[in-house]
Design an enzyme around this catalytic site. Structure first.
Site, PDB file in Angstrom:
ATOM      1  N   THR A   6     -16.402  11.107 -23.905  1.00  0.00           N
ATOM      2  CA  THR A   6     -15.948   9.811 -23.391  1.00  0.00           C
ATOM      3  C   THR A   6     -17.144   8.948 -22.991  1.00  0.00           C
ATOM      4  O   THR A   6     -17.234   7.770 -23.369  1.00  0.00           O
ATOM      5  CB  THR A   6     -14.988  10.013 -22.206  1.00  0.00           C
ATOM      6  OG1 THR A   6     -13.953  10.901 -22.609  1.00  0.00           O
ATOM      7  CG2 THR A   6     -14.385   8.694 -21.770  1.00  0.00           C
TER       8      THR A   6
ATOM      9  N   ASN B 126     -17.058  13.250 -14.826  1.00  0.00           N
ATOM     10  CA  ASN B 126     -17.331  13.553 -16.226  1.00  0.00           C
ATOM     11  C   ASN B 126     -17.830  12.327 -17.002  1.00  0.00           C
ATOM     12  O   ASN B 126     -18.872  12.378 -17.651  1.00  0.00           O
ATOM     13  CB  ASN B 126     -16.052  14.129 -16.862  1.00  0.00           C
ATOM     14  CG  ASN B 126     -16.172  14.255 -18.357  1.00  0.00           C
ATOM     15  OD1 ASN B 126     -15.876  13.324 -19.090  1.00  0.00           O
ATOM     16  ND2 ASN B 126     -16.642  15.397 -18.823  1.00  0.00           N
TER      17      ASN B 126
ATOM     18  N   LYS C 121       0.730  11.157 -21.070  1.00  0.00           N
ATOM     19  CA  LYS C 121      -0.142  11.352 -19.900  1.00  0.00           C
ATOM     20  C   LYS C 121       0.649  12.121 -18.864  1.00  0.00           C
ATOM     21  O   LYS C 121       1.885  12.073 -18.862  1.00  0.00           O
ATOM     22  CB  LYS C 121      -0.564   9.997 -19.325  1.00  0.00           C
ATOM     23  CG  LYS C 121      -1.800  10.055 -18.445  1.00  0.00           C
ATOM     24  CD  LYS C 121      -3.083   9.939 -19.258  1.00  0.00           C
ATOM     25  CE  LYS C 121      -4.314  10.198 -18.405  1.00  0.00           C
ATOM     26  NZ  LYS C 121      -5.551   9.885 -19.150  1.00  0.00           N
TER      27      LYS C 121
ATOM     28  N   LYS D 155      -4.808   3.425 -27.839  1.00  0.00           N
ATOM     29  CA  LYS D 155      -6.126   4.054 -27.940  1.00  0.00           C
ATOM     30  C   LYS D 155      -6.109   5.127 -29.034  1.00  0.00           C
ATOM     31  O   LYS D 155      -6.976   5.165 -29.897  1.00  0.00           O
ATOM     32  CB  LYS D 155      -6.461   4.691 -26.587  1.00  0.00           C
ATOM     33  CG  LYS D 155      -7.810   5.346 -26.528  1.00  0.00           C
ATOM     34  CD  LYS D 155      -7.988   6.164 -25.256  1.00  0.00           C
ATOM     35  CE  LYS D 155      -7.655   5.371 -24.009  1.00  0.00           C
ATOM     36  NZ  LYS D 155      -8.136   6.025 -22.787  1.00  0.00           N
TER      37      LYS D 155
ATOM     38  N   LYS E 265      -0.209  12.960 -26.849  1.00  0.00           N
ATOM     39  CA  LYS E 265      -1.580  13.395 -26.530  1.00  0.00           C
ATOM     40  C   LYS E 265      -2.116  12.508 -25.428  1.00  0.00           C
ATOM     41  O   LYS E 265      -2.037  11.278 -25.519  1.00  0.00           O
ATOM     42  CB  LYS E 265      -2.463  13.243 -27.783  1.00  0.00           C
ATOM     43  CG  LYS E 265      -3.898  13.634 -27.565  1.00  0.00           C
ATOM     44  CD  LYS E 265      -4.127  15.109 -27.859  1.00  0.00           C
ATOM     45  CE  LYS E 265      -5.447  15.618 -27.332  1.00  0.00           C
ATOM     46  NZ  LYS E 265      -5.375  16.218 -25.980  1.00  0.00           N
TER      47      LYS E 265
ATOM     48  N   GLY F 120      -7.956  16.818 -20.006  1.00  0.00           N
ATOM     49  CA  GLY F 120      -8.365  16.495 -18.640  1.00  0.00           C
ATOM     50  C   GLY F 120      -8.335  15.003 -18.360  1.00  0.00           C
ATOM     51  O   GLY F 120      -8.143  14.179 -19.253  1.00  0.00           O
ATOM     52  N   ASP F 121      -8.479  14.658 -17.119  1.00  0.00           N
ATOM     53  CA  ASP F 121      -8.659  13.284 -16.642  1.00  0.00           C
ATOM     54  C   ASP F 121      -9.207  13.439 -15.219  1.00  0.00           C
ATOM     55  O   ASP F 121      -9.761  14.493 -14.893  1.00  0.00           O
ATOM     56  CB  ASP F 121      -7.320  12.511 -16.681  1.00  0.00           C
ATOM     57  CG  ASP F 121      -7.483  11.012 -16.439  1.00  0.00           C
ATOM     58  OD1 ASP F 121      -7.928  10.302 -17.354  1.00  0.00           O
ATOM     59  OD2 ASP F 121      -7.195  10.533 -15.318  1.00  0.00           O
TER      60      ASP F 121
HETATM   61  P1  NDP Z   1     -13.590  12.798 -12.728  1.00  0.00           P
HETATM   62  O1  NDP Z   1     -12.556  13.364 -11.839  1.00  0.00           O
HETATM   63  O2  NDP Z   1     -14.547  13.701 -13.401  1.00  0.00           O
HETATM   64  O3  NDP Z   1     -14.452  11.714 -11.927  1.00  0.00           O
HETATM   65  C1  NDP Z   1     -13.856  10.611 -11.337  1.00  0.00           C
HETATM   66  C2  NDP Z   1     -14.899   9.829 -10.564  1.00  0.00           C
HETATM   67  O4  NDP Z   1     -14.331   8.598 -10.151  1.00  0.00           O
HETATM   68  C3  NDP Z   1     -15.351  10.553  -9.303  1.00  0.00           C
HETATM   69  O5  NDP Z   1     -16.661  10.198  -9.014  1.00  0.00           O
HETATM   70  C4  NDP Z   1     -14.377   9.996  -8.265  1.00  0.00           C
HETATM   71  O6  NDP Z   1     -14.850  10.048  -6.929  1.00  0.00           O
HETATM   72  C5  NDP Z   1     -14.253   8.557  -8.711  1.00  0.00           C
HETATM   73  N1  NDP Z   1     -12.939   8.031  -8.318  1.00  0.00           N
HETATM   74  C6  NDP Z   1     -11.721   8.496  -8.701  1.00  0.00           C
HETATM   75  N2  NDP Z   1     -10.752   7.797  -8.109  1.00  0.00           N
HETATM   76  C7  NDP Z   1     -11.370   6.893  -7.342  1.00  0.00           C
HETATM   77  C8  NDP Z   1     -10.890   5.879  -6.487  1.00  0.00           C
HETATM   78  N3  NDP Z   1      -9.578   5.669  -6.320  1.00  0.00           N
HETATM   79  N4  NDP Z   1     -11.817   5.107  -5.854  1.00  0.00           N
HETATM   80  C9  NDP Z   1     -13.151   5.326  -6.029  1.00  0.00           C
HETATM   81  N5  NDP Z   1     -13.650   6.276  -6.821  1.00  0.00           N
HETATM   82  C10 NDP Z   1     -12.766   7.042  -7.470  1.00  0.00           C
HETATM   83  O7  NDP Z   1     -12.790  11.904 -13.790  1.00  0.00           O
HETATM   84  P2  NDP Z   1     -13.280  11.346 -15.210  1.00  0.00           P
HETATM   85  O8  NDP Z   1     -14.725  11.053 -15.167  1.00  0.00           O
HETATM   86  O9  NDP Z   1     -12.752  12.257 -16.239  1.00  0.00           O
HETATM   87  O10 NDP Z   1     -12.439   9.998 -15.319  1.00  0.00           O
HETATM   88  C11 NDP Z   1     -12.944   8.734 -14.875  1.00  0.00           C
HETATM   89  C12 NDP Z   1     -12.192   7.616 -15.543  1.00  0.00           C
HETATM   90  O11 NDP Z   1     -12.324   7.721 -16.965  1.00  0.00           O
HETATM   91  C13 NDP Z   1     -10.673   7.585 -15.288  1.00  0.00           C
HETATM   92  O12 NDP Z   1     -10.244   6.243 -15.265  1.00  0.00           O
HETATM   93  C14 NDP Z   1     -10.108   8.271 -16.522  1.00  0.00           C
HETATM   94  O13 NDP Z   1      -8.771   7.906 -16.763  1.00  0.00           O
HETATM   95  C15 NDP Z   1     -11.048   7.726 -17.581  1.00  0.00           C
HETATM   96  N6  NDP Z   1     -11.088   8.499 -18.811  1.00  0.00           N
HETATM   97  C16 NDP Z   1     -11.478   9.812 -18.798  1.00  0.00           C
HETATM   98  C17 NDP Z   1     -11.523  10.516 -19.974  1.00  0.00           C
HETATM   99  C18 NDP Z   1     -12.030  11.908 -20.034  1.00  0.00           C
HETATM  100  O14 NDP Z   1     -12.243  12.393 -21.153  1.00  0.00           O
HETATM  101  N7  NDP Z   1     -12.261  12.589 -18.924  1.00  0.00           N
HETATM  102  C19 NDP Z   1     -11.106   9.907 -21.258  1.00  0.00           C
HETATM  103  C20 NDP Z   1     -10.824   8.486 -21.176  1.00  0.00           C
HETATM  104  C21 NDP Z   1     -10.801   7.840 -19.978  1.00  0.00           C
HETATM  105  P3  NDP Z   1     -14.254  11.149  -5.917  1.00  0.00           P
HETATM  106  O15 NDP Z   1     -14.819  12.445  -6.391  1.00  0.00           O
HETATM  107  O16 NDP Z   1     -14.706  10.731  -4.573  1.00  0.00           O
HETATM  108  O17 NDP Z   1     -12.753  11.087  -6.062  1.00  0.00           O
END
Ligand code: NDP
Length: 449
Positions: free
Chosen positions: A212, A243, A129, A117, A93, A168-169
Site C-alpha cells: 500500500t 503499515n 470490508k 478501487k 474483497k 488487514g486494515d
Molecule cells: P495501522 O493500524 O497499521 O496504522 C494506523 C495508523 O494511523 C497508526 O499510526 C494510528 O495511530 C493512526 N490512526 C488510526 N486511527 C487514527 C485516528 N482516528 N486519529 C489519528 N491517528 C489514527 O493501519 P494501516 O497503516 O494499515 O492503515 C492506515 C490507513 O490506510 C487506513 O485509512 C486504511 O484504511 C488505509 N489502507 C490500508 C491498507 C493496508 O494494506 N493496510 C490498504 C489501503 C488503505 P494509533 O496507533 O495511535 O491508533
C-alpha cells in the site's frame, strides 16, 4: 432520462433516509455520484436499469456478537461486522479494521470505496470490508488471540477463498491475520487463501506488507511525471506510523525523497533533519513489536513532538496522509497549499474532507484519491490470491514489478478517463468513472441480481 441531476439528488436523498447516522458512507457515495454525471449523460441505460440504485445497497451486511475472555478472566463483548457490498466482478474483497471507532457506517463507506478501487486494479475482486470495535491497543497477545478466534468463529461461516477474502486494515496486521487464519483452518479443516496478508511461511506474498505504501509513492511518481518532475529531493509530510506510513517512508527513501514526519493518535513528530533508514527501522520496531507511541521517536532522535497535533502544518512539497478518514480538513488543505505542497497521494482511505479536496483541485495540485493511490495494497492481495490458487510463490522483484505496473496502469486509466470525460487532471473523476464502468457493465451482463 432527461434530468440526471434531479435523479441523482433524489437518489442521494433516498440513500440518506435509508442510512441515517452514517455520515462517512454518505460522503463516499456523494463523491462517486457527483463524479458520474458525465458518464450517465452518455449512458442513460445505467439509470434505466437501476444500476446505481443497486450499487449503493450492500448485497449483504453481517453483524455479530464477539464474546471473549480477558487476562483477568472477565467476559468482554465486542461487535463484529462484515459488509459484502458487491460481487459483480469477483469474490468480495477488503480489509478488516479493529478500532474503537468502528461502526456500520464507517465500514460501509470503506466497502463502497473498495468496489471501485478493486475494479481499478484490473483484477477480479468485488468490494467488501469488515471489522470490530475491539481495540487491540493495550491488549496482551493472548487477549488479541482469544478475540480473533472468537471473531473468526462467526466470520468463518461467511468467507471463503471463492466467496469473500478479508485482509488487514487499521489494527489488523500480521499478528491478527495469523490468529484469524489459524482459527479458520481449525474450523474448516482446509488450508486455502481465505485471507491475504498472511506470513510468507504459510501462504503469504512477498511485498504484500509493503504494497500500500509503495503503491501510494508509485502513484505520486506517476502524477509528478505528468509535469516532468520527480520525487527526488522533495520533502514529504506523512501522517500515521503504521503499515502504510512505514512503507511509504521506505519507498520515498529509495527514491531520494525526504520524509519529515510521522504521527499517531496522540501526536506528531516533525523531524526537520529528515527520517533516515535507521530512524525508520526504529519506527518499525516501536510500532510493530514494542507497540509503543510515536513520542518515543522524538525522545530518541531529538526531533520536535507536537502533542495532539496532525502533521499538516509541517512544510513539504508532498503529502502522504496514511492514518485515517477525514484527517485533512479545509483549513489543513489551505495550510498545505500555502506551504507549497503540490502533491497529495492518499495512502489512507478518504483522508480528505470534500472541502479539502476542492481546495486541492482549485489550486491545481496533483491530488491522487485513495481509491486509486492506495490500490496497490489490494492489488498485491489479488496477487497473493493468484499465488495461493496456483500454489506457487513469486520472487520479490516479480511481485514489486507487477505492483509497479499495476500502479502505472491505474494512473493511466484514471488520467485518460478524466480527459475523455472533459476533466483533464481530475483523478477523482477519472478514478470514480473508470472504476464504475467495469462494475456497471458486469452488473448489466448478470441481470437484475
Ligand atoms: P495501522 O493500524 O497499521 O496504522 C494506523 C495508523 O494511523 C497508526 O499510526 C494510528 O495511530 C493512526 N490512526 C488510526 N486511527 C487514527 C485516528 N482516528 N486519529 C489519528 N491517528 C489514527 O493501519 P494501516 O497503516 O494499515 O492503515 C492506515 C490507513 O490506510 C487506513 O485509512 C486504511 O484504511 C488505509 N489502507 C490500508 C491498507 C493496508 O494494506 N493496510 C490498504 C489501503 C488503505 P494509533 O496507533 O495511535 O491508533
Amino acid at each position: 432520462m432527461k434530468n440526471i441531476k434531479a435523479y441523482l439528488t433524489q437518489l442521494l436523498e433516498q440513500i440518506q433516509n435509508r442510512n441515517p447516522g452514517e455520515p462517512e458512507f454518505l460522503q463516499a457515495v456523494k463523491e462517486v455520484l457527483d463524479s458520474l454525471q458525465p458518464v450517465l449523460t452518455a449512458r442513460p441505460e445505467f439509470i434505466e436499469e437501476g444500476i446505481l440504485d443497486r450499487l449503493v445497497e450492500p448485497e449483504r451486511q453481517i453483524i455479530f456478537r464477539v464474546p471473549w475472555v480477558n487476562d483477568q478472566g472477565q467476559v468482554r463483548v465486542n461487535r463484529g461486522y462484515r459488509i459484502q457490498f458487491s460481487s459483480a466482478i469477483g469474490p468480495f474483497k477488503g480489509g478488516l479494521r479493529f478500532h474503537p471507532s468502528v461502526n456500520i457506517g464507517i465500514l460501509k463507506f470503506l466497502a463502497f470505496e473498495q468496489i471501485f478501487k478493486n475494479s481499478l486494479t484490473s483484477l477480479p475482486m468485488g468490494g467488501g470490508k469488515g471489522g470490530s470495535d475491539f481495540d487491540p491497543k493495550g491488549k496482551s497477545d493472548a487477549e488479541v488471540m482469544r478475540f480473533c478466534q472468537s471473531f473468526m468463529t462467526e466470520l468463518s461461516r461467511h468467507v471463503g477463498a471463492n466467496t469473500d477474502v478479508p485482509a488487514g486494515d487499521i489494527g489488523v496486521g500480521g499478528r491478527e491475520i495469523g490468529f484469524l487464519y489459524g482459527q479458520y483452518k481449525r474450523l474448516r479443516n482446509e488450508f486455502t487463501g481465505v485471507l491475504t496478508g498472511k506470513n510468507l511461511n504459510w501462504g503469504g506474498s512477498l511485498i504484500r506488507p509493503e504494497a500500500t505504501g509503495y503503491g501510494a509513492v508509485y502513484f505520486a511518481q506517476e502524477m509528478l511525471a505528468t509535469r516532468g518532475d520527480a520525487l527526488e529531493g522533495k520533502r514529504c509530510v506523512i501522517s500515521g506510523s503504521g503499515n502504510v506510513a512505514q512503507f511509504t517512508a521506505e519507498k520515498l527513501l529509495d527514491l531520494g525523497a525526504t520524509p519529515v514526519s510521522f504521527s499517531d493518535s496522540d501526536g506528531t513528530v516533525y523531524d526537520a533533519k529528515g527520517v533516515t533508514r535507521e530512524k525508520l527501522e526504529f519506527v518499525k520496531t516501536l510500532k510493530n513489536i514494542k507497540r509503543g507511541r510515536i513520542v518515543e521517536y522524538a525522545e530518541k532522535f531529538g526531533a520536535e513532538y507536537r502533542a495532539h497535533a496532525t502533521p499538516w502544518a509541517i512544510p513539504g512539497e508532498c503529502a502522504f496522509p496514511s492514518a485515517t478518514q477525514n484527517e485533512i480538513d479545509e483549513d489543513d488543505a489551505r495550510t498545505l497549499i500555502s506551504n507549497n505542497c503540490r502533491v497529495i497521494s492518499e495512502g489512507a482511505n478518504m483522508p480528505c474532507t470534500p472541502e479539502a479536496v476542492d481546495v486541492f483541485l482549485e489550486a491545481g495540485a496533483l491530488y491522487g484519491p485513495g481509491k486509486a493511490a492506495n490500490a496497490g495494497g489490494v492489488a498485491t492481495s489479488g496477487l497473493e490470491m493468484s499465488q495461493n490458487s496456483m500454489r506457487i510463490s513469486w520472487g520479490r522483484e516479480e511481485v514489486d514489478s507487477r505492483l509497479r505496473e499495476i500502479m502505472i496502469n491505474i494512473h493511466r486509466n484514471c488520467s485518460q478517463t478524466a480527459e475523455t470525460y472533459g476533466a483533464p487532471g481530475n483523478y477523482v473523476l477519472g478514478a470514480n468513472i473508470a472504476g464504475f464502468l467495469k462494475v456497471a457493465e458486469a452488473m448489466r451482463d448478470q441481470g437484475v441480481v
